[in-house]
Write a protein that holds these residues in place. Structure first.
Motif, short mmCIF file in Angstrom:
data_model
loop_
_atom_site.label_atom_id
_atom_site.label_comp_id
_atom_site.label_asym_id
_atom_site.label_seq_id
_atom_site.Cartn_x
_atom_site.Cartn_y
_atom_site.Cartn_z
N ILE A 25 0.84 -1.21 0.00
CA ILE A 25 0.00 0.00 0.00
C ILE A 25 0.87 1.26 0.00
CG2 ILE A 25 -1.64 1.35 1.38
CD1 ILE A 25 -2.87 -1.40 2.22
N LYS A 28 2.84 1.55 -3.36
CA LYS A 28 1.92 1.86 -4.45
C LYS A 28 1.46 3.31 -4.41
CE LYS A 28 -2.71 0.60 -6.05
NZ LYS A 28 -2.38 0.74 -7.45
N ASN A 29 1.02 3.75 -3.25
CA ASN A 29 0.39 5.06 -3.14
C ASN A 29 1.35 6.21 -2.84
OD1 ASN A 29 -2.31 4.14 -3.55
ND2 ASN A 29 -2.23 3.27 -1.51
N LYS A 35 -1.25 4.34 -10.23
CA LYS A 35 -2.71 4.44 -10.39
C LYS A 35 -3.33 3.10 -10.77
CE LYS A 35 -2.59 8.84 -9.64
NZ LYS A 35 -2.63 9.21 -8.25
N GLU A 36 -2.49 2.16 -11.18
CA GLU A 36 -2.98 0.84 -11.56
C GLU A 36 -3.49 0.11 -10.33
OE1 GLU A 36 -1.27 -3.35 -13.36
OE2 GLU A 36 -0.14 -1.52 -13.67
N SER A 37 -4.54 -0.63 -10.49
CA SER A 37 -5.06 -1.45 -9.41
C SER A 37 -5.43 -2.80 -10.00
CB SER A 37 -6.29 -0.79 -8.79
OG SER A 37 -6.67 -1.49 -7.63
N SER A 38 -4.52 -3.75 -9.84
CA SER A 38 -4.76 -5.04 -10.47
C SER A 38 -4.13 -6.17 -9.67
CB SER A 38 -4.18 -5.05 -11.88
OG SER A 38 -2.77 -5.02 -11.81
N GLU A 41 -0.41 -6.54 -10.60
CA GLU A 41 0.52 -5.71 -9.85
C GLU A 41 0.82 -6.34 -8.49
OE1 GLU A 41 0.61 -1.06 -9.77
OE2 GLU A 41 -0.63 -1.74 -8.08
#
Length: 104
Positions: A25, A28-29, A35-38, A41
């Motif tokens: 988290i 990523k952020n 911005k990808e959410s998969s 990833e």
């Protein structure tokens, strides 16, 4: 561990799970601003973490058994290796679709 009456293994596993989720988290952020959410990833992140961990354990093992280094020196070497590989892996493999702008 003691308050919840959990075994050391369960406590360790729980700590690793929370650490992995929090690490994903935050990277990523905050670090990579992805911005990808998969699931792809997340899977790539898991691969990087496992690879870095294997390198860490391998370096500590080889340093203490073959190079006869003190565990007090081998552990920090392993930690630096783990941290560096994780950062590089996240930058070029996990969060590659983001612009990788760090500290905008």
């Amino acid at each position: 561990m003691y308050y919840l009456k959990w075994s050391p293994v369960l406590s360790n596993l729980t700590g690793y799970i929370f650490g992995l989720v929090l690490g994903y988290i935050l990277n990523k952020n905050w670090t990579f601003k992805s911005k990808e959410s998969s699931y792809s990833e997340m899977l790539r992140y898991a691969v990087v973490i496992v690879t870095s961990y294997i390198a860490n354990v391998g370096l500590v093992y080889l340093s203490t058994t073959h190079l006869q280094l003190s565990p007090y020196l081998a552990q920090p070497l392993g930690m630096v290796t783990y941290t560096g590989l994780t950062f590089i892996g996240c930058k070029i493999f996990v969060f590659k679709s983001s612009k990788n702008i760090i500290y905008e």
